[in-house]
Scaffold this motif. Structure first.
Motif, PDB file in Angstrom:
ATOM      1  N   ASN A 113       0.855  -1.185   0.000  1.00 44.49           N
ATOM      2  CA  ASN A 113       0.000   0.000   0.000  1.00 44.49           C
ATOM      3  C   ASN A 113       0.893   1.238   0.000  1.00 44.49           C
ATOM      4  O   ASN A 113       1.230   1.798   1.045  1.00 44.49           O
ATOM      5  CB  ASN A 113      -0.922  -0.025   1.223  1.00 44.49           C
ATOM      6  CG  ASN A 113      -1.957   1.082   1.218  1.00 44.49           C
ATOM      7  OD1 ASN A 113      -1.780   2.116   0.584  1.00 44.49           O
ATOM      8  ND2 ASN A 113      -3.036   0.866   1.954  1.00 44.49           N
ATOM      9  N   LYS A 114       1.268   1.691  -1.186  1.00 43.59           N
ATOM     10  CA  LYS A 114       2.239   2.788  -1.287  1.00 43.59           C
ATOM     11  C   LYS A 114       1.654   4.117  -0.813  1.00 43.59           C
ATOM     12  O   LYS A 114       2.388   4.975  -0.317  1.00 43.59           O
ATOM     13  CB  LYS A 114       2.752   2.916  -2.714  1.00 43.59           C
ATOM     14  CG  LYS A 114       1.699   3.331  -3.744  1.00 43.59           C
ATOM     15  CD  LYS A 114       2.300   3.423  -5.137  1.00 43.59           C
ATOM     16  CE  LYS A 114       1.265   3.927  -6.148  1.00 43.59           C
ATOM     17  NZ  LYS A 114       1.847   4.018  -7.513  1.00 43.59           N
ATOM     18  N   VAL A 115       0.346   4.306  -0.956  1.00 42.38           N
ATOM     19  CA  VAL A 115      -0.272   5.539  -0.467  1.00 42.38           C
ATOM     20  C   VAL A 115      -0.124   5.624   1.047  1.00 42.38           C
ATOM     21  O   VAL A 115       0.257   6.661   1.598  1.00 42.38           O
ATOM     22  CB  VAL A 115      -1.754   5.604  -0.879  1.00 42.38           C
ATOM     23  CG1 VAL A 115      -2.450   6.780  -0.205  1.00 42.38           C
ATOM     24  CG2 VAL A 115      -1.885   5.716  -2.395  1.00 42.38           C
ATOM     25  N   ALA A 116      -0.429   4.534   1.727  1.00 44.04           N
ATOM     26  CA  ALA A 116      -0.282   4.512   3.187  1.00 44.04           C
ATOM     27  C   ALA A 116       1.176   4.705   3.592  1.00 44.04           C
ATOM     28  O   ALA A 116       1.475   5.401   4.571  1.00 44.04           O
ATOM     29  CB  ALA A 116      -0.830   3.202   3.752  1.00 44.04           C
ATOM     30  N   LEU A 117       2.104   4.102   2.857  1.00 44.61           N
ATOM     31  CA  LEU A 117       3.527   4.260   3.167  1.00 44.61           C
ATOM     32  C   LEU A 117       3.965   5.716   3.033  1.00 44.61           C
ATOM     33  O   LEU A 117       4.711   6.238   3.868  1.00 44.61           O
ATOM     34  CB  LEU A 117       4.368   3.367   2.244  1.00 44.61           C
ATOM     35  CG  LEU A 117       4.352   1.877   2.565  1.00 44.61           C
ATOM     36  CD1 LEU A 117       4.848   1.062   1.376  1.00 44.61           C
ATOM     37  CD2 LEU A 117       5.220   1.591   3.793  1.00 44.61           C
ATOM     38  N   ASN A 118       3.506   6.380   1.983  1.00 46.97           N
ATOM     39  CA  ASN A 118       3.842   7.786   1.785  1.00 46.97           C
ATOM     40  C   ASN A 118       3.280   8.653   2.909  1.00 46.97           C
ATOM     41  O   ASN A 118       3.982   9.497   3.484  1.00 46.97           O
ATOM     42  CB  ASN A 118       3.313   8.260   0.431  1.00 46.97           C
ATOM     43  CG  ASN A 118       3.646   9.711   0.140  1.00 46.97           C
ATOM     44  OD1 ASN A 118       4.789  10.134   0.245  1.00 46.97           O
ATOM     45  ND2 ASN A 118       2.639  10.487  -0.224  1.00 46.97           N
ATOM     46  N   LEU A 119       2.018   8.438   3.243  1.00 47.34           N
ATOM     47  CA  LEU A 119       1.392   9.237   4.288  1.00 47.34           C
ATOM     48  C   LEU A 119       2.001   8.958   5.653  1.00 47.34           C
ATOM     49  O   LEU A 119       2.148   9.868   6.485  1.00 47.34           O
ATOM     50  CB  LEU A 119      -0.110   8.968   4.307  1.00 47.34           C
ATOM     51  CG  LEU A 119      -0.863   9.328   3.023  1.00 47.34           C
ATOM     52  CD1 LEU A 119      -2.333   8.985   3.160  1.00 47.34           C
ATOM     53  CD2 LEU A 119      -0.695  10.801   2.682  1.00 47.34           C
ATOM     54  N   LEU A 120       2.353   7.703   5.900  1.00 48.35           N
ATOM     55  CA  LEU A 120       3.002   7.357   7.171  1.00 48.35           C
ATOM     56  C   LEU A 120       4.341   8.078   7.293  1.00 48.35           C
ATOM     57  O   LEU A 120       4.686   8.605   8.361  1.00 48.35           O
ATOM     58  CB  LEU A 120       3.191   5.847   7.268  1.00 48.35           C
ATOM     59  CG  LEU A 120       3.889   5.337   8.537  1.00 48.35           C
ATOM     60  CD1 LEU A 120       3.074   5.684   9.783  1.00 48.35           C
ATOM     61  CD2 LEU A 120       4.111   3.823   8.452  1.00 48.35           C
ATOM     62  N   ALA A 121       5.099   8.105   6.217  1.00 51.60           N
ATOM     63  CA  ALA A 121       6.390   8.788   6.238  1.00 51.60           C
ATOM     64  C   ALA A 121       6.223  10.269   6.554  1.00 51.60           C
ATOM     65  O   ALA A 121       7.023  10.850   7.294  1.00 51.60           O
ATOM     66  CB  ALA A 121       7.103   8.594   4.899  1.00 51.60           C
ATOM     67  N   ILE A 122       5.188  10.895   5.999  1.00 53.06           N
ATOM     68  CA  ILE A 122       4.936  12.307   6.291  1.00 53.06           C
ATOM     69  C   ILE A 122       4.677  12.504   7.780  1.00 53.06           C
ATOM     70  O   ILE A 122       5.176  13.449   8.397  1.00 53.06           O
ATOM     71  CB  ILE A 122       3.753  12.819   5.449  1.00 53.06           C
ATOM     72  CG1 ILE A 122       4.149  12.887   3.970  1.00 53.06           C
ATOM     73  CG2 ILE A 122       3.310  14.204   5.927  1.00 53.06           C
ATOM     74  CD1 ILE A 122       2.996  13.179   3.038  1.00 53.06           C
ATOM     75  N   GLN A 123       3.912  11.603   8.365  1.00 52.34           N
ATOM     76  CA  GLN A 123       3.647  11.698   9.804  1.00 52.34           C
ATOM     77  C   GLN A 123       4.933  11.542  10.617  1.00 52.34           C
ATOM     78  O   GLN A 123       5.130  12.229  11.623  1.00 52.34           O
ATOM     79  CB  GLN A 123       2.623  10.641  10.219  1.00 52.34           C
ATOM     80  CG  GLN A 123       1.237  10.853   9.638  1.00 52.34           C
ATOM     81  CD  GLN A 123       0.664  12.215   9.983  1.00 52.34           C
ATOM     82  OE1 GLN A 123       0.528  12.569  11.155  1.00 52.34           O
ATOM     83  NE2 GLN A 123       0.359  13.010   8.970  1.00 52.34           N
ATOM     84  N   TYR A 124       5.802  10.645  10.176  1.00 58.41           N
ATOM     85  CA  TYR A 124       7.077  10.471  10.872  1.00 58.41           C
ATOM     86  C   TYR A 124       7.935  11.732  10.771  1.00 58.41           C
ATOM     87  O   TYR A 124       8.600  12.123  11.745  1.00 58.41           O
ATOM     88  CB  TYR A 124       7.831   9.279  10.304  1.00 58.41           C
ATOM     89  CG  TYR A 124       7.343   7.934  10.802  1.00 58.41           C
ATOM     90  CD1 TYR A 124       6.954   7.758  12.128  1.00 58.41           C
ATOM     91  CD2 TYR A 124       7.285   6.820   9.952  1.00 58.41           C
ATOM     92  CE1 TYR A 124       6.512   6.522  12.595  1.00 58.41           C
ATOM     93  CE2 TYR A 124       6.845   5.584  10.407  1.00 58.41           C
ATOM     94  CZ  TYR A 124       6.457   5.447  11.723  1.00 58.41           C
ATOM     95  OH  TYR A 124       6.019   4.222  12.187  1.00 58.41           O
ATOM     96  N   VAL A 125       7.948  12.371   9.597  1.00 62.58           N
ATOM     97  CA  VAL A 125       8.716  13.619   9.459  1.00 62.58           C
ATOM     98  C   VAL A 125       8.183  14.667  10.424  1.00 62.58           C
ATOM     99  O   VAL A 125       8.944  15.352  11.117  1.00 62.58           O
ATOM    100  CB  VAL A 125       8.645  14.139   8.010  1.00 62.58           C
ATOM    101  CG1 VAL A 125       9.176  15.568   7.926  1.00 62.58           C
ATOM    102  CG2 VAL A 125       9.465  13.249   7.081  1.00 62.58           C
TER     103      VAL A 125
END
Length: 226
Positions: free
Chosen positions: A123-135
């Protein structure tokens, strides 16, 4: 300023997700030179029937409609209900992550998106959004891991290349790695990324001759929504 980019990408990702789930828009009628025919008085519209409990697609579409019209509380409840009735589905957790992120409920967003990825590691969309939250929480290493995982799923995923480039340039102090990701983003966008050209030129100017090169003049700001 580039510091707002992750927020813009989050909004763009939400718009793309809603478009993918919501169907097509209404086509405008072609103007006609003929006089309009008299139309009968419209009948009172009947309320749309509630989707069946065992109809995950219909319930998901109904929840996305709630997202579209800003009924966040109802949308969250609808997606929570879907996760309870269909615990193996990744999509409802992704949408919950989007909704929580929009409310700046970071821990809840991270939890929902992590669950989405656990159910579907591609799920690349979730991975991208998760990374934003981590930043946004200052966990840059986990952000990098999430974006690298997204690029393993889809090496041409433009949003992940752009975000990873900004992470390397702004947060991890790795200018050459940033250039690599910006170039990959340009390639994924078919070369239509003029703002990134400026960023690359700025990095190269700063790193040439020990950072004593003259700075490249900034270009006007361009829209970066995907």
């Amino acid at each position: 300023m580039r510091c707002a980019e992750p927020k813009l990408l989050l909004v763009a990702a939400l718009a793309a997700l809603l478009a993918a789930c919501g169907g097509t828009g209404t086509v405008r009628p072609t103007p006609s030179s003929q006089p309009a025919a008299e139309e009968p008085a419209p009948e009172e519209a009947e309320p749309e029937p509630e989707p069946e409990k065992e109809d995950p697609e219909g319930r998901s579409e109904a929840a996305v409609k709630l997202m579209r019209i800003g009924k966040t509380d109802e949308a969250i409840e609808a997606f929570r209900s879907l996760t309870q009735d269909f615990p193996g589905f990744s999509g409802p957790y992704t949408n919950l992550g989007i909704l929580y992120a929009g409310r700046e409920q970071r821990e809840a967003a991270i939890g929902a998106l992590s669950q989405a990825i656990q159910l579907n590691p591609e799920n690349k969309v979730a991975l991208n959004l998760l990374a934003i939250q981590y930043v946004e929480s200052g966990n840059f290493e986990r952000a990098e891991q999430s974006w690298l995982q997204a690029l393993t799923v889809d090496p041409g995923y433009a949003a992940a290349h752009l975000n990873l480039g900004m992470l390397y340039e702004r947060n991890l102090g790795r200018p050459q790695a940033a250039i690599t990701q910006y170039r990959a983003y340009q390639s994924a966008m078919g070369g239509d990324a003029l703002q990134v050209d400026v960023w690359v030129a700025e990095i190269e100017a700063a790193t040439t001759t020990g950072g004593n090169a003259q700075a490249v003049p900034a270009m006007p700001s361009l829209e970066t929504e995907q």
